[in-house]
Design an enzyme around this catalytic site. Structure first.
Site, short mmCIF file in Angstrom:
data_model
loop_
_atom_site.label_atom_id
_atom_site.label_comp_id
_atom_site.label_asym_id
_atom_site.label_seq_id
_atom_site.Cartn_x
_atom_site.Cartn_y
_atom_site.Cartn_z
N TYR A 126 66.42 66.75 15.96
CA TYR A 126 66.24 66.96 17.40
C TYR A 126 65.28 65.93 17.95
O TYR A 126 64.57 65.25 17.21
CB TYR A 126 65.74 68.38 17.70
CG TYR A 126 64.27 68.60 17.40
CD1 TYR A 126 63.31 68.46 18.41
CD2 TYR A 126 63.84 68.94 16.12
CE1 TYR A 126 61.96 68.66 18.13
CE2 TYR A 126 62.51 69.14 15.85
CZ TYR A 126 61.57 68.99 16.85
OH TYR A 126 60.24 69.17 16.58
N CYS A 127 65.24 65.82 19.28
CA CYS A 127 64.32 64.92 19.98
C CYS A 127 63.80 65.63 21.22
O CYS A 127 63.58 66.84 21.19
CB CYS A 127 64.99 63.59 20.31
SG CYS A 127 66.40 63.75 21.42
N ARG A 128 63.62 64.91 22.31
CA ARG A 128 63.14 65.53 23.54
C ARG A 128 64.31 66.10 24.33
O ARG A 128 64.33 67.26 24.69
CB ARG A 128 62.37 64.52 24.40
CG ARG A 128 61.74 65.14 25.65
CD ARG A 128 61.06 64.10 26.51
NE ARG A 128 62.01 63.16 27.09
CZ ARG A 128 62.72 63.38 28.19
NH1 ARG A 128 62.61 64.50 28.85
NH2 ARG A 128 63.56 62.47 28.65
N ILE A 164 64.08 69.30 22.37
CA ILE A 164 63.07 70.36 22.40
C ILE A 164 62.92 70.93 23.82
O ILE A 164 62.44 72.05 23.99
CB ILE A 164 61.72 69.86 21.84
CG1 ILE A 164 60.82 71.05 21.47
CG2 ILE A 164 61.05 68.87 22.79
CD1 ILE A 164 59.62 70.68 20.63
#
Length: 122
Positions: A71-73, A99
């Site tokens: 995952y990332c932002r 996130i």
């Protein structure tokens, strides 16, 4: 989730969250920059910045068959990183977005930030 043309799977945040309630031989990878990671990440996630993933397997991920949840932002970098990890040869890469959509607990690094006040006495 379904495997896409780039060799990784995509699932939604809620499915990932359910998976994380079960103990297992998987790793959660946050592909944001270290400063973003330290501000708050999914508990248990390790940080491997998307920009650092090249043609060689990251040393933090020695098992090519282990499920790797990425995952990332917002979901953009997680897709890029997942594609790169699949191209390196990882077999179970699962991309689950950003996130920003995470509704679970957020963990912050226990970094003691000291503020220094300077007082000028005349």
């Amino acid at each position: 989730g379904d495997e896409n043309k780039d060799g990784y799977f995509s699932i939604d945040m809620e499915t990932a969250k359910e998976f994380f309630t079960v103990q297992g031989n998987y790793v959660i990878v946050d592909v944001r920059r270290p400063d973003e990671y330290s501000e708050g990440h999914i508990p248990g996630a390790i940080n491997i910045a998307n920009e650092s993933i090249g043609k060689d397997a990251p040393s933090e991920l020695p098992d090519m068959d282990q499920p790797i949840f990425v995952y990332c932002r917002s979901g953009r970098r997680s897709k890029q990183a997942s594609k790169k990890l699949a191209a390196i040869g990882y077999k179970n890469v699962i991309e689950f977005g950003g996130i920003l959509d995470w509704t679970g607990e957020i963990e912050k690094l226990d970094v003691e930030r000291q503020e220094t006040e300077t007082k000028i006495i005349n």
